[in-house]
Every structure is written in structure tokens, then in C-alpha cells.
Design a protein around this motif. Structure first.
Motif, PDB file in Angstrom:
ATOM      1  N   LEU A  77       0.228   3.326  -1.424  1.00  0.00           N
ATOM      2  CA  LEU A  77      -0.137   3.753  -2.782  1.00  0.00           C
ATOM      3  C   LEU A  77      -1.652   3.722  -2.977  1.00  0.00           C
ATOM      4  CD1 LEU A  77       2.649   2.033  -4.898  1.00  0.00           C
ATOM      5  CD2 LEU A  77       2.460   4.451  -4.260  1.00  0.00           C
ATOM      6  N   GLU A  78      -2.306   2.750  -2.393  1.00  0.00           N
ATOM      7  CA  GLU A  78      -3.758   2.692  -2.500  1.00  0.00           C
ATOM      8  C   GLU A  78      -4.405   3.901  -1.813  1.00  0.00           C
ATOM      9  OE1 GLU A  78      -6.815  -0.939  -2.186  1.00  0.00           O
ATOM     10  OE2 GLU A  78      -5.862  -0.409  -0.274  1.00  0.00           O
ATOM     11  N   ALA A  79      -3.884   4.295  -0.659  1.00  0.00           N
ATOM     12  CA  ALA A  79      -4.406   5.469   0.041  1.00  0.00           C
ATOM     13  C   ALA A  79      -4.149   6.745  -0.759  1.00  0.00           C
ATOM     14  CB  ALA A  79      -3.776   5.570   1.426  1.00  0.00           C
ATOM     15  N   GLN A  80      -2.992   6.824  -1.404  1.00  0.00           N
ATOM     16  CA  GLN A  80      -2.679   8.000  -2.215  1.00  0.00           C
ATOM     17  C   GLN A  80      -3.620   8.111  -3.415  1.00  0.00           C
ATOM     18  OE1 GLN A  80      -0.482  10.565  -1.810  1.00  0.00           O
ATOM     19  NE2 GLN A  80      -0.193   9.732   0.247  1.00  0.00           N
ATOM     20  N   LEU A  81      -3.905   6.986  -4.051  1.00  0.00           N
ATOM     21  CA  LEU A  81      -4.796   7.001  -5.221  1.00  0.00           C
ATOM     22  C   LEU A  81      -6.223   7.363  -4.827  1.00  0.00           C
ATOM     23  CD1 LEU A  81      -3.592   3.946  -7.327  1.00  0.00           C
ATOM     24  CD2 LEU A  81      -3.288   6.367  -7.821  1.00  0.00           C
TER      25      LEU A  81
END
Length: 158
Positions: A77-81
């Protein structure tokens, strides 16, 4: 726990003979192997101990999987954001909150299973004269310590 108490109250104190292989007496010139009498109650307690070990190991496996999933979901999720350059849809549900929630869920599940394991093992110790070292319990303590250190290390320093 009541079911466990009920099952142990019905145990009989009959004995049965089992053969014990003694490596020192394998030579035919020496005395023959002796038979050892063991109470059925002791065998039942040993089976219950092993079942508790398996249950604790299953909880360790489940908690570790949950914590690993929390860490992996946080990273994803951090990479997606960062890739989309957008803030989270709900401001208070960040990847860090989701990851820590899953991590702490696994930690507390493991802590509760360790507590339950200790309770049942104390109950089983009443029916047996021998105490056994529990490597699964040591593993659970080690995982809980490492996760506690990881969570403490991830807290902000403000």
C-alpha cells in the motif's frame, strides 16, 4: 477447560505393559529386555501434552502469517500511494495503521495462545510427575519479543 477437567476425571488407574527397547541389552548373552508398567493415565496426559504442543505451534504459525501479511500489505500500500502521488482515501487509515493493526493482531493472538497453553500445561502437570521442556513456548516468546521490539522501533520519536 471444563471439558478437559471432565475428561481427566474419568481416567482409570489401570496399568498396561509395554515393551521397552533397551539398547544396552541387545546382546543375547545379557539379560532379556524388561517390560515396564505404565499407567493409562500417564499415556493420556502425554497425549494431551502433545496435543497442546500442536495447538500452540498452529497458533505460532497463524500469528506469524498474520504479522507477515501485515508487513507485506503495508509495503504494498505504501508503494501504491507513492506511485500514484495521492493521499489515502480515508485520511486516518494509512498503510502504517493497517500494517500495525495486523501486526498487533498477530502479536496479541500469539500472547493469548501462550497464556492458554500455560494454563492447560499447569493443569496437566497435576496429573503427571514429569515436566517437559516446551520448545514451542520458547519459540512463541522469542517471536513476541521480536515483534514487540519491531513495534517499539517503528513508533515516531515526537
Amino acid at each position: 477447560m471444563c471439558q478437559l477437567l471432565y475428561n481427566f476425571s474419568k481416567l482409570s488407574v489401570e496399568t498396561m505393559e509395554i515393551e521397552v527397547d533397551n539398547p544396552a541389552t541387545k546382546d543375547s548373552s545379557k539379560t532379556p529386555d524388561k517390560k515396564k508398567k505404565i499407567k493409562k493415565e500417564e499415556l493420556s496426559v502425554d497425549r494431551a501434552r502433545l496435543a497442546q504442543e500442536r495447538a500452540l505451534l498452529a497458533w505460532v504459525r497463524t500469528a506469524t502469517t498474520l504479522m507477515t501479511f501485515g508487513f507485506a500489505l503495508f509495503k504494498f500500500l505504501e508503494a501504491q500511494l507513492t506511485q500514484n502521488h495521492r493521499p489515502p482515501l480515508l485520511g486516518f487509515i494509512t498503510p502504517r495503521v493497517i500494517g500495525l493493526t495486523l501486526l498487533l493482531s498477530g502479536f496479541f493472538g500469539l500472547a493469548l495462545s501462550v497464556y492458554r497453553h500455560i494454563q492447560v500445561m499447569k493443569l496437566l502437570d497435576q496429573y503427571s510427575s514429569t515436566r517437559f521442556f516446551t520448545p514451542a513456548l520458547l519459540l512463541a516468546y522469542l517471536i513476541m519479543l521480536l515483534i514487540a521490539l519491531l513495534v517499539i522501533g517503528s513508533l515516531p520519536y515526537n
